[in-house]
Design a protein around this motif. Structure first.
Motif, PDB file in Angstrom:
ATOM      1  N   MET A   1       0.847  -1.180   0.000  1.00 53.76           N
ATOM      2  CA  MET A   1       0.000   0.000   0.000  1.00 53.76           C
ATOM      3  C   MET A   1       0.893   1.244   0.000  1.00 53.76           C
ATOM      4  SD  MET A   1      -2.707   1.057   2.955  1.00 53.76           S
ATOM      5  CE  MET A   1      -4.214   1.707   2.355  1.00 53.76           C
ATOM      6  N   PRO A   2       0.693   2.194  -0.924  1.00 54.09           N
ATOM      7  CA  PRO A   2       1.546   3.387  -0.962  1.00 54.09           C
ATOM      8  C   PRO A   2       1.284   4.293   0.231  1.00 54.09           C
ATOM      9  CG  PRO A   2      -0.232   3.556  -2.574  1.00 54.09           C
ATOM     10  CD  PRO A   2      -0.313   2.179  -1.971  1.00 54.09           C
ATOM     11  N   PRO A   3       2.313   5.049   0.655  1.00 53.87           N
ATOM     12  CA  PRO A   3       2.111   5.962   1.788  1.00 53.87           C
ATOM     13  C   PRO A   3       1.132   7.058   1.418  1.00 53.87           C
ATOM     14  CG  PRO A   3       4.267   6.292   0.792  1.00 53.87           C
ATOM     15  CD  PRO A   3       3.650   5.115   0.120  1.00 53.87           C
ATOM     16  N   ARG A   4       0.407   7.519   2.399  1.00 52.46           N
ATOM     17  CA  ARG A   4      -0.561   8.585   2.159  1.00 52.46           C
ATOM     18  C   ARG A   4       0.161   9.917   2.084  1.00 52.46           C
ATOM     19  NH1 ARG A   4      -6.068   7.158   3.669  1.00 52.46           N
ATOM     20  NH2 ARG A   4      -6.055   5.038   4.395  1.00 52.46           N
ATOM     21  N   ARG A   5      -0.388  10.812   1.303  1.00 51.57           N
ATOM     22  CA  ARG A   5       0.203  12.139   1.159  1.00 51.57           C
ATOM     23  C   ARG A   5      -0.180  13.002   2.343  1.00 51.57           C
ATOM     24  NH1 ARG A   5      -2.356  13.850  -4.081  1.00 51.57           N
ATOM     25  NH2 ARG A   5      -2.278  15.767  -2.901  1.00 51.57           N
ATOM     26  N   ALA A   6       0.770  13.842   2.784  1.00 47.34           N
ATOM     27  CA  ALA A   6       0.529  14.725   3.917  1.00 47.34           C
ATOM     28  C   ALA A   6      -0.525  15.762   3.602  1.00 47.34           C
ATOM     29  CB  ALA A   6       1.813  15.424   4.349  1.00 47.34           C
ATOM     30  N   ASP A   7      -0.641  16.182   2.322  1.00 47.13           N
ATOM     31  CA  ASP A   7      -1.611  17.223   1.999  1.00 47.13           C
ATOM     32  C   ASP A   7      -3.033  16.694   1.942  1.00 47.13           C
ATOM     33  OD1 ASP A   7      -1.437  15.806  -0.348  1.00 47.13           O
ATOM     34  OD2 ASP A   7      -1.222  17.572  -1.624  1.00 47.13           O
ATOM     35  N   ALA A   8      -3.228  15.393   2.178  1.00 42.82           N
ATOM     36  CA  ALA A   8      -4.579  14.850   2.247  1.00 42.82           C
ATOM     37  C   ALA A   8      -5.207  15.114   3.608  1.00 42.82           C
ATOM     38  CB  ALA A   8      -4.569  13.343   1.976  1.00 42.82           C
ATOM     39  N   ALA A   9      -4.426  15.552   4.574  1.00 41.60           N
ATOM     40  CA  ALA A   9      -4.915  15.773   5.932  1.00 41.60           C
ATOM     41  C   ALA A   9      -6.072  16.751   6.023  1.00 41.60           C
ATOM     42  CB  ALA A   9      -3.782  16.231   6.842  1.00 41.60           C
ATOM     43  N   PRO A  10      -6.116  17.832   5.225  1.00 40.31           N
ATOM     44  CA  PRO A  10      -7.266  18.719   5.349  1.00 40.31           C
ATOM     45  C   PRO A  10      -8.596  18.026   5.089  1.00 40.31           C
ATOM     46  CG  PRO A  10      -5.505  19.850   4.245  1.00 40.31           C
ATOM     47  CD  PRO A  10      -5.087  18.401   4.396  1.00 40.31           C
ATOM     48  N   ASP A  11      -8.580  16.869   4.448  1.00 40.89           N
ATOM     49  CA  ASP A  11      -9.811  16.125   4.239  1.00 40.89           C
ATOM     50  C   ASP A  11     -10.250  15.392   5.498  1.00 40.89           C
ATOM     51  OD1 ASP A  11      -9.853  16.948   1.613  1.00 40.89           O
ATOM     52  OD2 ASP A  11      -8.790  15.170   0.907  1.00 40.89           O
ATOM     53  N   GLY A  12      -9.437  15.409   6.540  1.00 40.58           N
ATOM     54  CA  GLY A  12      -9.804  14.800   7.802  1.00 40.58           C
ATOM     55  C   GLY A  12      -9.379  13.356   7.950  1.00 40.58           C
ATOM     56  N   GLU A  13      -8.603  12.815   7.044  1.00 43.34           N
ATOM     57  CA  GLU A  13      -8.154  11.445   7.174  1.00 43.34           C
ATOM     58  C   GLU A  13      -7.173  11.358   8.333  1.00 43.34           C
ATOM     59  OE1 GLU A  13      -6.597   9.969   3.522  1.00 43.34           O
ATOM     60  OE2 GLU A  13      -8.230  10.821   2.372  1.00 43.34           O
ATOM     61  N   ASP A  14      -7.428  10.453   9.269  1.00 44.02           N
ATOM     62  CA  ASP A  14      -6.614  10.355  10.478  1.00 44.02           C
ATOM     63  C   ASP A  14      -5.146  10.087  10.188  1.00 44.02           C
ATOM     64  OD1 ASP A  14      -8.838  10.831  11.998  1.00 44.02           O
ATOM     65  OD2 ASP A  14      -9.198   8.725  12.475  1.00 44.02           O
ATOM     66  N   VAL A  15      -4.861   9.128   9.336  1.00 44.65           N
ATOM     67  CA  VAL A  15      -3.477   8.775   9.051  1.00 44.65           C
ATOM     68  C   VAL A  15      -2.772   9.938   8.366  1.00 44.65           C
ATOM     69  CG1 VAL A  15      -1.978   7.223   7.738  1.00 44.65           C
ATOM     70  CG2 VAL A  15      -3.962   6.309   8.939  1.00 44.65           C
ATOM     71  N   SER A  16      -3.449  10.573   7.422  1.00 40.72           N
ATOM     72  CA  SER A  16      -2.854  11.699   6.713  1.00 40.72           C
ATOM     73  C   SER A  16      -2.622  12.865   7.654  1.00 40.72           C
ATOM     74  CB  SER A  16      -3.750  12.141   5.567  1.00 40.72           C
ATOM     75  OG  SER A  16      -3.843  11.120   4.616  1.00 40.72           O
ATOM     76  N   CYS A  17      -3.540  13.087   8.556  1.00 38.71           N
ATOM     77  CA  CYS A  17      -3.391  14.176   9.515  1.00 38.71           C
ATOM     78  C   CYS A  17      -2.208  13.899  10.436  1.00 38.71           C
ATOM     79  CB  CYS A  17      -4.676  14.350  10.324  1.00 38.71           C
ATOM     80  SG  CYS A  17      -4.664  15.840  11.307  1.00 38.71           S
ATOM     81  N   LEU A  21       1.185  16.232  10.787  1.00 43.90           N
ATOM     82  CA  LEU A  21       1.683  16.773  12.049  1.00 43.90           C
ATOM     83  C   LEU A  21       3.093  16.273  12.351  1.00 43.90           C
ATOM     84  CD1 LEU A  21      -1.591  16.617  14.156  1.00 43.90           C
ATOM     85  CD2 LEU A  21      -0.599  18.594  12.980  1.00 43.90           C
ATOM     86  N   ARG A  22       3.355  14.996  12.096  1.00 38.51           N
ATOM     87  CA  ARG A  22       4.701  14.449  12.327  1.00 38.51           C
ATOM     88  C   ARG A  22       5.733  15.107  11.409  1.00 38.51           C
ATOM     89  NH1 ARG A  22       4.909   9.891  15.551  1.00 38.51           N
ATOM     90  NH2 ARG A  22       2.948   8.782  15.741  1.00 38.51           N
ATOM     91  N   THR A  23       5.353  15.373  10.185  1.00 40.74           N
ATOM     92  CA  THR A  23       6.257  16.011   9.229  1.00 40.74           C
ATOM     93  C   THR A  23       6.490  17.475   9.579  1.00 40.74           C
ATOM     94  OG1 THR A  23       5.429  14.533   7.509  1.00 40.74           O
ATOM     95  CG2 THR A  23       6.619  16.475   6.773  1.00 40.74           C
ATOM     96  N   SER A  24       5.473  18.125  10.102  1.00 39.63           N
ATOM     97  CA  SER A  24       5.568  19.547  10.429  1.00 39.63           C
ATOM     98  C   SER A  24       6.348  19.806  11.713  1.00 39.63           C
ATOM     99  CB  SER A  24       4.160  20.141  10.573  1.00 39.63           C
ATOM    100  OG  SER A  24       3.447  20.013   9.375  1.00 39.63           O
ATOM    101  N   ALA A  25       6.311  18.893  12.650  1.00 35.52           N
ATOM    102  CA  ALA A  25       6.937  19.117  13.962  1.00 35.52           C
ATOM    103  C   ALA A  25       8.422  19.476  13.872  1.00 35.52           C
ATOM    104  CB  ALA A  25       6.711  17.914  14.880  1.00 35.52           C
ATOM    105  N   PRO A  26       9.264  18.728  13.123  1.00 35.68           N
ATOM    106  CA  PRO A  26      10.680  19.110  13.074  1.00 35.68           C
ATOM    107  C   PRO A  26      10.913  20.463  12.396  1.00 35.68           C
ATOM    108  CG  PRO A  26      10.334  16.980  12.001  1.00 35.68           C
ATOM    109  CD  PRO A  26       9.005  17.469  12.443  1.00 35.68           C
ATOM    110  N   LEU A  27      10.103  20.784  11.397  1.00 35.07           N
ATOM    111  CA  LEU A  27      10.225  22.087  10.737  1.00 35.07           C
ATOM    112  C   LEU A  27       9.919  23.209  11.721  1.00 35.07           C
ATOM    113  CD1 LEU A  27       8.436  21.321   7.352  1.00 35.07           C
ATOM    114  CD2 LEU A  27      10.879  21.653   7.715  1.00 35.07           C
ATOM    115  N   LEU A  28       8.861  23.013  12.497  1.00 37.51           N
ATOM    116  CA  LEU A  28       8.485  24.023  13.487  1.00 37.51           C
ATOM    117  C   LEU A  28       9.538  24.128  14.585  1.00 37.51           C
ATOM    118  CD1 LEU A  28       4.690  23.174  13.705  1.00 37.51           C
ATOM    119  CD2 LEU A  28       5.677  25.287  12.782  1.00 37.51           C
ATOM    120  N   ALA A  29      10.051  23.001  15.024  1.00 32.94           N
ATOM    121  CA  ALA A  29      11.074  23.014  16.085  1.00 32.94           C
ATOM    122  C   ALA A  29      12.308  23.789  15.624  1.00 32.94           C
ATOM    123  CB  ALA A  29      11.443  21.584  16.471  1.00 32.94           C
ATOM    124  N   ALA A  30      12.744  23.554  14.401  1.00 31.85           N
ATOM    125  CA  ALA A  30      13.904  24.272  13.875  1.00 31.85           C
ATOM    126  C   ALA A  30      13.601  25.764  13.723  1.00 31.85           C
ATOM    127  CB  ALA A  30      14.323  23.681  12.533  1.00 31.85           C
TER     128      ALA A  30
END
Length: 171
Positions: A1-17, A21-30
């Motif tokens: 199964m291919p990984p879900r895209r991060a930009d699918a999160a606004p649709d409310g998909e739990d895994v995508s959301c 958030l996991r992808t955004s956390a290190p960017l925000l921390a830096a």
């Protein structure tokens, strides 16, 4: 199964959301570490507040615009709130850095794009490209580090860069 895209999160998909958030956390921390420079607890709080805002306002994200700009806009607002709540003042020398989101965003974006391209390459090519093009080693130094021939390093770099160029549409 291919990984879900991060930009699918606004649709409310739990895994995508969660991925978003996991992808955004290190960017925000830096982002916050570079600008705030206080204790780890403050940085963690800022990251958490920004992630909550991303989660709550994800439906307002305009997919036709760059995501990182939107993310760093939220971060900037959270940082301003942070300084206001503590009645802290920024040093004048830090104001330009604090407001210069574009430079940081471009650098972080480029780093993420390069890492994505390197992950698509065979392991050997990615390693020698990192050694020579990112870490600045000579072909000889990279060959010694990896236990391979110098010509093998040059060929692997050439083929890897060629594959990376092809994958982004540059021939």
């Amino acid at each position: 199964m291919p990984p879900r895209r991060a930009d699918a999160a606004p649709d409310g998909e739990d895994v995508s959301c969660e991925t978003l958030l996991r992808t955004s956390a290190p960017l925000l921390a830096a982002y916050f570490a570079r600008r705030v420079g206080h204790g780890q607890a403050d940085l963690d709080d800022l990251v958490q507040e920004a992630l909550i805002a991303v989660y709550l306002h994800r439906a307002h994200y305009d997919r036709t615009r760059p995501f990182r700009g939107w993310l760093f806009g939220i971060a900037r607002h959270k940082m301003v709130d942070y300084f206001r709540s503590r009645r802290a003042h920024l040093q004048l020398s830090l104001i330009d850095d604090t407001c210069a989101v574009d430079g940081f965003e471009a650098q972080a974006s480029a780093r993420m794009d390069i890492e994505r391209l390197l992950r698509a390459l065979p392991h050997k090519q990615a390693r020698v490209i990192r050694d020579t093009q990112i870490d600045g080693l000579t072909s000889s130094e990279a060959a010694s580090r990896r236990g391979i021939g110098e010509s093998d390093v040059r060929v692997s770099v050439h083929r890897g860069v060629k594959a990376m160029r092809r994958s982004i549409g540059i021939t």
